[in-house]
Design an enzyme around this catalytic site. Sequence first.
Site, mmCIF file in Angstrom:
data_model
loop_
_atom_site.group_PDB
_atom_site.id
_atom_site.type_symbol
_atom_site.label_atom_id
_atom_site.label_comp_id
_atom_site.label_asym_id
_atom_site.label_seq_id
_atom_site.Cartn_x
_atom_site.Cartn_y
_atom_site.Cartn_z
ATOM 1 N N ASP A 47 31.559 36.772 87.530
ATOM 2 C CA ASP A 47 32.199 37.973 86.996
ATOM 3 C C ASP A 47 31.197 39.127 86.954
ATOM 4 O O ASP A 47 30.205 39.064 86.243
ATOM 5 C CB ASP A 47 32.721 37.686 85.584
ATOM 6 C CG ASP A 47 33.391 38.895 84.954
ATOM 7 O OD1 ASP A 47 34.633 38.947 84.962
ATOM 8 O OD2 ASP A 47 32.672 39.792 84.452
ATOM 9 N N TYR B 49 28.020 47.392 86.106
ATOM 10 C CA TYR B 49 26.837 46.556 85.887
ATOM 11 C C TYR B 49 25.708 46.878 86.877
ATOM 12 O O TYR B 49 24.586 46.405 86.695
ATOM 13 C CB TYR B 49 27.183 45.062 86.007
ATOM 14 C CG TYR B 49 28.226 44.551 85.054
ATOM 15 C CD1 TYR B 49 28.681 45.308 83.977
ATOM 16 C CD2 TYR B 49 28.776 43.278 85.237
ATOM 17 C CE1 TYR B 49 29.655 44.827 83.114
ATOM 18 C CE2 TYR B 49 29.747 42.782 84.366
ATOM 19 C CZ TYR B 49 30.185 43.564 83.313
ATOM 20 O OH TYR B 49 31.150 43.076 82.470
ATOM 21 N N LYS C 299 35.267 44.909 88.400
ATOM 22 C CA LYS C 299 36.046 45.789 87.518
ATOM 23 C C LYS C 299 35.875 47.244 87.916
ATOM 24 O O LYS C 299 34.790 47.652 88.358
ATOM 25 C CB LYS C 299 35.599 45.607 86.057
ATOM 26 C CG LYS C 299 35.588 44.165 85.599
ATOM 27 C CD LYS C 299 35.087 44.036 84.169
ATOM 28 C CE LYS C 299 34.742 42.594 83.839
ATOM 29 N NZ LYS C 299 33.467 42.162 84.418
ATOM 30 N N HIS D 93 38.477 48.157 83.679
ATOM 31 C CA HIS D 93 37.425 47.792 82.726
ATOM 32 C C HIS D 93 37.752 48.221 81.291
ATOM 33 O O HIS D 93 37.495 47.471 80.343
ATOM 34 C CB HIS D 93 36.094 48.410 83.177
ATOM 35 C CG HIS D 93 34.899 47.637 82.756
ATOM 36 N ND1 HIS D 93 33.727 47.605 83.475
ATOM 37 C CD2 HIS D 93 34.666 46.845 81.680
ATOM 38 C CE1 HIS D 93 32.836 46.835 82.868
ATOM 39 N NE2 HIS D 93 33.383 46.366 81.775
#
Length: 275
Positions: A49, A54, A79, A112
Site C-alpha cells: 500500500d 508518500y 492513492k 486519499h
Amino acid sequence: MVKSITETTTLHNGVKMPWFGLGVWQVANDEEVVTAVKSALDTGYRAIDTAAAYKNEEGVGQAIKESGVAREDIFLTSKLWNADHGYESTLQAFEDSLQRLGTDYLDLYLIHWPKDGFKDTWRAFEKLYEEGKIRAIGLSNFHQHHIEDLMTTAKVKPMVNQIEFHPLLTQEALRDFCKIQEIQFEAWSPLAHGKLLDDPTLKEIGEKYGKSPAQVMIRWDLEHGVITIPKSSNPGRIKQNSEVFDFELTSEEVEKIDALNRNERTGADPDNFDF
C-alpha cells in the site's frame, strides 16, 4: 479465522484482496522503501500500500521488479492526493502514478482524503475502473456522511474504505455502516504509532500466546474482519508483524481490547484537515 499471510477477502465486485499487507507511509527514502518492499515480498506479503503523497512510488515499483514475484501475484494500492482532485486532474494523476510504479494497472486506487470536489474525482475513478485500468476503487478517510454524499451521484459503489483504526479508535459506527454497504474496512495506523506497545492488557494477552502487543493488535484487526497494513521499514519487524496467523484471540480478549477505545486519533480528523 484468517490463517495465512496470503489469505484473501472478496470485495463486492468479486476481486480478491489480501487481509494483510505492508504500508509504506513515511518511508520516503528510495533505498529504504526498496529494502522494505523486497523484505516483505520475500517474507510472503502479497499486498503493498503506497500513495502519491508518500513520494515513494518509484521505489515501490523498483522493488516489485527486483523481487522476482510476478506483478499479477501482488495486490498493489495507491492513492490520489488532495491537490489532484477533479475529473481531468485525477486522470492525469493516475497515469503519473502508474508511470512511477512502472505498471499498467492498479489493483486498488483510493481517494486519499474527502476534499471538496470528490464527486468529480469519483467520476474519473469510475471511468478508469470501467476501462479496466483499476481492478477496484475505493476511499480513504471518508466518514459515513462523506460516503452517503458520494453515493447520491456515484454509479459504482466504493469497494474499500481505508481508515485510521486501532484499539484507541475503534470506529464502531463507521465499521457497521461499511459492513451494511459491503464496503470493506481497511486499517491504517493499526499500531497507533506505538502508543500501546506498553499497554498492560495487550502485554498480558500477548504473554499468553508468546506474542508482542503489536502482534496482538494486528490479530485483533483480523478478528474484526478488518484488512490491516502495518508500516515498517525494518526487515525484522516486517517479518515479526506477519507472524500472526498461528493464534486466535478469544471473544473475551477481543472485547478487552475493544474496551481500550478512547476515540483518540493519531492523525487528522477527516472532518477537519487543511492539507
